[in-house]
Design a protein around this motif. Sequence first.
Motif, PDB file in Angstrom:
ATOM      1  N   ALA B  60      -4.668  13.253  -1.663  1.00 41.22           N
ATOM      2  CA  ALA B  60      -3.252  12.851  -1.805  1.00 41.22           C
ATOM      3  C   ALA B  60      -3.092  12.263  -3.209  1.00 41.22           C
ATOM      4  O   ALA B  60      -3.954  11.475  -3.645  1.00 41.22           O
ATOM      5  CB  ALA B  60      -2.918  11.817  -0.747  1.00 41.22           C
ATOM      6  N   TYR B  62      -0.390  10.265  -5.740  1.00 41.46           N
ATOM      7  CA  TYR B  62       0.886   9.554  -5.849  1.00 41.46           C
ATOM      8  C   TYR B  62       1.134   9.252  -7.322  1.00 41.46           C
ATOM      9  O   TYR B  62       0.258   8.699  -7.999  1.00 41.46           O
ATOM     10  CB  TYR B  62       0.850   8.261  -5.022  1.00 41.46           C
ATOM     11  CG  TYR B  62       0.713   8.559  -3.540  1.00 41.46           C
ATOM     12  CD1 TYR B  62       1.837   8.888  -2.773  1.00 41.46           C
ATOM     13  CD2 TYR B  62      -0.533   8.554  -2.936  1.00 41.46           C
ATOM     14  CE1 TYR B  62       1.701   9.199  -1.428  1.00 41.46           C
ATOM     15  CE2 TYR B  62      -0.669   8.864  -1.596  1.00 41.46           C
ATOM     16  CZ  TYR B  62       0.448   9.181  -0.841  1.00 41.46           C
ATOM     17  OH  TYR B  62       0.309   9.503   0.495  1.00 41.46           O
ATOM     18  N   PRO B  85      -1.565   7.434   4.344  1.00 43.88           N
ATOM     19  CA  PRO B  85      -2.730   8.014   3.638  1.00 43.88           C
ATOM     20  C   PRO B  85      -4.031   7.258   3.875  1.00 43.88           C
ATOM     21  O   PRO B  85      -5.097   7.875   3.987  1.00 43.88           O
ATOM     22  CB  PRO B  85      -2.307   7.937   2.159  1.00 43.88           C
ATOM     23  CG  PRO B  85      -1.179   6.978   2.097  1.00 43.88           C
ATOM     24  CD  PRO B  85      -0.501   6.967   3.427  1.00 43.88           C
ATOM     25  N   ILE B  97      -7.650   9.467  -2.317  1.00 45.39           N
ATOM     26  CA  ILE B  97      -6.256   9.182  -2.671  1.00 45.39           C
ATOM     27  C   ILE B  97      -6.234   8.818  -4.154  1.00 45.39           C
ATOM     28  O   ILE B  97      -6.979   7.924  -4.584  1.00 45.39           O
ATOM     29  CB  ILE B  97      -5.694   8.003  -1.840  1.00 45.39           C
ATOM     30  CG1 ILE B  97      -5.824   8.300  -0.330  1.00 45.39           C
ATOM     31  CG2 ILE B  97      -4.243   7.710  -2.231  1.00 45.39           C
ATOM     32  CD1 ILE B  97      -5.598   7.079   0.544  1.00 45.39           C
ATOM     33  N   ARG B  99      -3.997   7.406  -7.162  1.00 41.84           N
ATOM     34  CA  ARG B  99      -2.736   6.713  -7.448  1.00 41.84           C
ATOM     35  C   ARG B  99      -2.580   6.609  -8.973  1.00 41.84           C
ATOM     36  O   ARG B  99      -3.382   5.948  -9.642  1.00 41.84           O
ATOM     37  CB  ARG B  99      -2.733   5.329  -6.811  1.00 41.84           C
ATOM     38  CG  ARG B  99      -2.740   5.382  -5.281  1.00 41.84           C
ATOM     39  CD  ARG B  99      -2.590   3.992  -4.673  1.00 41.84           C
ATOM     40  NE  ARG B  99      -2.992   3.989  -3.261  1.00 41.84           N
ATOM     41  CZ  ARG B  99      -2.191   4.351  -2.268  1.00 41.84           C
ATOM     42  NH1 ARG B  99      -0.958   4.726  -2.505  1.00 41.84           N
ATOM     43  NH2 ARG B  99      -2.648   4.317  -1.017  1.00 41.84           N
TER      44      ARG B  99
END
Lengths: 242, 391
Positions: B60, B62, B85, B97, B99
């Motif tokens: 994922a 972001y 998530p 993840i 970010r």
Amino acid sequence: MIEVRKVSKTFGAFTALEDVSFRVEAGEVYGLLGENGAGKTTMMRMMATILKPTEGEIEVAGYSVRIEPDEVRRRIGILFGGDVGLYSRLTARENIAYFGSMYGMEKQAIGERIERLSQMFEMGAFLDRRVGPFSRGMKQKVAIARTLVHDPDVILLDEPTTGLDVTAANIFRRVIGRLQEEGKTILFSSHNMGEIDKLCKRIALIHKGRLQFAGALEQLRAQYGKEDLDELFMTVVEGSGR
Amino acid sequence: MRNTIIWAVFQKEMRDLFRDHKTWLGTFLIPLVLVPFVFFLMGSSYSSQEQEARAHVPIAVYGSSDLLKQLEAIPGVSFHQPSDPNQALQAGQLRAIVRIPDRFDERLEAGGTAQLHVEYDSTNQKSVYARDVIEERVMAYSKQIAAERLQAAGLSETAIEPIEAVYEQVASEEKRSGGMLAGIIPLMLVVSLASGGIAVANDLIAGERERGTLEALMSAPIPANQLLTAKLLTVMIMSCTSATASLVSLTLILHFGPIASQGFALSLFTPVTLLVLILTLLLLAAFFAGLELMLSMKAKSVKEGQTYMSAVIFLAMIPSYMLMPIHPVDIPQHYYMIPVFNGVSLAKEVFYGKIDPMHGVIGLGTSLLYVVLIIAWTARLFRREGVVVKP
């Protein structure tokens, strides 16, 4: 001949036998009588040189168990009571042959001897089968044959008929008779008075490690005025004060 | 007569053992078949896990940045936007993840440093793999920006890397594989030598006593030391068989198992090192056999014997594990004089391909001394009446 002179045996603080003396003549079937735990097996083990007397002396076939244990071992055959002491993964023949080799016998002599013992104890049907699944009686026959494989002069039998059925016990008694005819000296231990009565003329009676009587059965009967051996045994034991 | 008795007892013991399927299963078949099988199973499971980790990398992301193009280029990567998530990462639905903070590209363009947050699950190997491939891409992107900045400043990349260290290893291929093997094999051999004889030793004294056969045997006119010699040989044979089975199984694993591609070689043996190895192993086998028979004599029952025997495994494992990470040149001199440590130390030297003659003499000499002492002690104990009849 077996001569036991003032023999004592202690295990730490426990006295298993105390000041025991008796004599078994050559060619005699002699009974060693006593309850379980009386000290019969300890006495047999000392005669077989597995245990040493704490005090006193034992001579077997003219040899001291202390000084000449190897000479004693060469001349005795011993059958221990309780567990019959066989190798369960070996056949009956292999078990007997193994002990024959321990006495320095040649292969051919072992083979011939096994055939004779097999006939004597009617073991032909199971001689080449592994001992593990045998009945108690079959195992006992193999163990006795193992004891006799080297044709010893002195035979020590510790509760030999335990677990035998009536037929096997009768065969065994016949064998004892035959061995006696061959001039063997036999010491036969048992807690079964009837059996001793059938086989022996002279006995040593041990109770809680002490000798209560040594001599002819007839003498014991005359001394206490009783015919029945069980009754006689109880009278001697109760009179011992132990 | 002397040798005849030893041979007769030995023959009988081997025949008896050969017919005991449990003994052969434990001593021979399990190390030879089961251990390689477990290794193959582990290897194939590991390789299928690795394939799955490479083929499918759900992550994922972001925030936005030019870095995304780099991440998209990762083979097998797919982008997801789960509602939770962190929970998806914990559940293994996501591998990582990423970010990207606001104004990430602006900061980089201004010549500053921009932080990037990557969350992953270190307990999940697939997540660790995802972290590694992301790190690889981020480092490449970072290096590319650094090169552009240096170029703009009129500098070359060497300006920030003034020293280039070149490392060359001097160990030969044999020595390198020997080094790896020197860690594993002594442990495996020594533990096999110790464990291979345990069941037999326990059976030959405590077992025979329980079954009444020892009493019958000891009333025969055979010297106790001959009987003991035959029993000692039997235990040694079983120990050596177990060690050989382990060695064969390890060879199978090294040649055909999942690590076969690493090219382990056993070509480092010379006649001398091979002789030292054989002598070391035989002396260790004799030492363990003597010790196990002594414990079997001390035990009141087979069950008690089994409890005592577990100590022998520890005795084998402690030096093996302690010496595993140590290079032979760093093994303290006195280790060559301590029981079992001396054997393991010598075995390590053998697998490194070089034996210090002084270590060889001390190690083999002290091993022999301990074998003599343990056998003498065991023989003394064997003559006591308490061995045959437990009060």
